[in-house]
Scaffold this motif. Structure first.
Motif, PDB file in Angstrom:
ATOM      1  N   GLU A  77      -7.215   6.938  -9.406  1.00  0.00           N
ATOM      2  CA  GLU A  77      -8.288   7.443  -9.225  1.00  0.00           C
ATOM      3  C   GLU A  77      -8.661   8.594 -10.293  1.00  0.00           C
ATOM      4  N   TYR A 103     -12.333   6.205 -10.798  1.00  0.00           N
ATOM      5  CA  TYR A 103     -12.782   5.174  -9.879  1.00  0.00           C
ATOM      6  C   TYR A 103     -12.206   5.561  -8.441  1.00  0.00           C
ATOM      7  N   ARG A 104     -12.812   5.771  -7.520  1.00  0.00           N
ATOM      8  CA  ARG A 104     -12.530   6.004  -6.255  1.00  0.00           C
ATOM      9  C   ARG A 104     -11.849   4.770  -5.519  1.00  0.00           C
ATOM     10  N   ALA A 105     -10.939   4.986  -4.605  1.00  0.00           N
ATOM     11  CA  ALA A 105     -10.602   3.655  -4.043  1.00  0.00           C
ATOM     12  C   ALA A 105     -11.613   2.796  -3.384  1.00  0.00           C
ATOM     13  N   GLY A 106     -12.383   3.371  -2.687  1.00  0.00           N
ATOM     14  CA  GLY A 106     -13.564   2.793  -2.099  1.00  0.00           C
ATOM     15  C   GLY A 106     -14.549   2.107  -2.933  1.00  0.00           C
ATOM     16  N   GLU A 107     -14.492   2.092  -4.367  1.00  0.00           N
ATOM     17  CA  GLU A 107     -15.187   1.642  -5.447  1.00  0.00           C
ATOM     18  C   GLU A 107     -14.617   0.290  -5.951  1.00  0.00           C
ATOM     19  N   ARG A 167      -4.020   7.741  -5.787  1.00  0.00           N
ATOM     20  CA  ARG A 167      -4.868   8.984  -6.062  1.00  0.00           C
ATOM     21  C   ARG A 167      -4.598   9.031  -7.705  1.00  0.00           C
ATOM     22  N   TRP A 213      -4.855   1.123  -4.282  1.00  0.00           N
ATOM     23  CA  TRP A 213      -5.367   1.801  -5.486  1.00  0.00           C
ATOM     24  C   TRP A 213      -4.885   3.369  -5.248  1.00  0.00           C
ATOM     25  N   ARG A 253     -12.505  -5.817  -5.311  1.00  0.00           N
ATOM     26  CA  ARG A 253     -12.863  -6.179  -6.218  1.00  0.00           C
ATOM     27  C   ARG A 253     -12.030  -6.821  -7.315  1.00  0.00           C
ATOM     28  N   LEU A 277     -11.689  -1.477  -4.277  1.00  0.00           N
ATOM     29  CA  LEU A 277     -10.785  -2.366  -3.336  1.00  0.00           C
ATOM     30  C   LEU A 277     -11.556  -3.364  -2.996  1.00  0.00           C
ATOM     31  N   THR A 327       0.789  -1.238  -0.182  1.00  0.00           N
ATOM     32  CA  THR A 327       0.065   0.134  -0.005  1.00  0.00           C
ATOM     33  C   THR A 327       1.034   1.306  -0.035  1.00  0.00           C
TER      34      THR A 327
END
Length: 92
Positions: free
Chosen positions: A38, A43-47, A35, A33, A51, A49, A11
């Motif tokens: 992004e 795609y934001r990291a929260g979308e 910045r 993922w 997957r 991670l 990370t």
């Protein structure tokens, strides 16, 4: 002796680069993922991670053939624990 990177190391490595970067685990799930990824891929990291990377990237080679599948060159290199040379991939 080669040391395996820990999740925090990966990370930090991904977050520490200015280039778009991501990391996946052995199950091909996105675990990091940054910045720049992004910004580039919208795609934001929260979308993303947790997957499957193939579902998110939907990568194709220069001829338009899908490369994000079970025999993806990145996945094969990871399972063989070998390095992968440069590969141009078009993503969504």
């Amino acid at each position: 002796m080669q040391r395996r990177m820990l999740m925090g190391d990966i990370t930090d490595l991904v977050d520490g680069t200015g280039d778009p970067a991501l990391a996946v685990d052995s199950s091909h799930r996105i675990v990091a993922w940054n910045r720049a990824a992004e910004d580039l891929l919208d795609y934001r990291a929260g979308e993303v991670l947790g997957r499957d990377c193939g579902q998110i990237l939907a990568g194709r080679n220069g001829d338009g053939h899908v490369v994000c599948h079970s025999l993806c060159p990145f996945r094969l290199a990871m399972h063989r624990e070998s390095r992968l040379g440069a590969l141009d991939v078009q993503v969504r």
